[in-house]
Design a protein around this motif. Structure first.
Motif, short mmCIF file in Angstrom:
data_model
loop_
_atom_site.label_atom_id
_atom_site.label_comp_id
_atom_site.label_asym_id
_atom_site.label_seq_id
_atom_site.Cartn_x
_atom_site.Cartn_y
_atom_site.Cartn_z
N ASP A 133 -61.80 2.27 18.81
CA ASP A 133 -61.33 3.24 19.81
C ASP A 133 -60.76 4.46 19.10
N THR A 165 -68.12 12.35 23.80
CA THR A 165 -69.14 11.66 23.02
C THR A 165 -69.21 10.18 23.40
N SER A 166 -68.05 9.57 23.62
CA SER A 166 -68.03 8.17 24.03
C SER A 166 -68.67 7.97 25.39
N THR A 186 -72.54 8.33 24.94
CA THR A 186 -73.17 7.14 24.37
C THR A 186 -73.10 5.96 25.34
N THR A 244 -63.40 1.46 24.57
CA THR A 244 -63.94 2.77 24.92
C THR A 244 -65.13 3.15 24.05
N ALA A 245 -65.27 2.48 22.90
CA ALA A 245 -66.39 2.74 22.00
C ALA A 245 -67.52 1.74 22.20
N THR A 305 -70.88 3.30 22.42
CA THR A 305 -71.32 3.79 21.11
C THR A 305 -71.86 2.64 20.28
#
Length: 229
Positions: free
Chosen positions: A5, A12-13, A16, A105-106, A109
């Motif tokens: 995170d 960006t997150s 993705t 949150t990633a 990604t």
């Protein structure tokens, strides 16, 4: 390569995440084409378990990043690319929520990098290599190894691109580039070796369960029918 995170900014997150959701939705629609019969159901579970175990072993590669085996090409060759995307996505979701491996949150990604990029690149490199190799069983093993090797630095390169666009950590982009591409090229060699060993073992015992083996059969020259009097 699990992205934590806060390593990338929110836009960006979100982007993705949208890519990951789209990839999963497409894979759900296509995966049924890869299931010829129910005999392959256990293979999907085995592949997910292998990938889960491999990805849980992390080691630092510098510049705030870490590396591990990914398994995208291996999964694609064994169970098909669409099913492979679903397998890796489930693995990454479980790792994020239950083991805090990769940020919540990633998650989009991480799915984009490890469930989409590695599978797509690994699969199409595999297919390309199969077109130029003779139609033999060893061709499947060699092609899977080459696809596995190519998939790892490809995912690392996409991460560097994302970091250049939306990175929030005060790390020079050239340091991230050197750490990710340099070390992941080495990791790619290990990924290729492990992929070749596993595919070789399955091809030796149950080639009918290897999705990529059907392209080996297609490439074989046709056996002329016996001429009857």
């Amino acid at each position: 390569m699990h992205v934590p995170d806060g390593f990338l900014d929110l836009p960006t997150s979100i982007a993705t995440g949208a890519v990951a959701a789209t990839g999963i939705a497409i894979s759900l629609r296509l995966s049924h084409r890869e299931w010829v019969d129910d005999r392959k159901a256990p293979m999907v579970g085995i592949v997910a378990t292998l990938v889960f175990a491999a990805q849980m072993i992390n080691f630092p590669v510098g510049a705030g990043t870490s590396g591990h085996l990914m398994g995208g090409a291996l999964a694609a060759v064994l169970v098909g690319p669409a099913t492979a995307v679903l397998c890796l996505s489930v693995v990454l979701i479980v790792q994020a929520f239950l083991f805090a491996d990769g940020g919540i949150t990633a998650l989009g990604t991480n799915i984009t990098l490890m469930a989409l990029v590695t599978v797509v690149v690994g699969w199409w490199v595999f297919r390309g290599v199969m077109l130029v190799l003779p139609g033999r069983r060893w061709s499947v093993v060699v092609a899977s190894a080459i696809g596995a090797f190519a998939s790892v630095p490809a995912a690392a390169a996409v991460f560097v691109l994302l970091f250049a666009v939306g990175g929030t950590v005060a790390v020079p982009i050239d340091a991230v580039l050197a750490a990710m591409l340099g070390w992941h090229a080495v990791i790619g060699l290990g990924e290729a070796a492990i992929t070749a060993l596993i595919v070789s073992a399955v091809m030796a015992t149950r080639p009918d369960l290897v999705y990529g083996a059907k392209f080996e059969r297609r490439n074989r020259p046709a056996v002329p029918e016996a001429v009857t009097a």
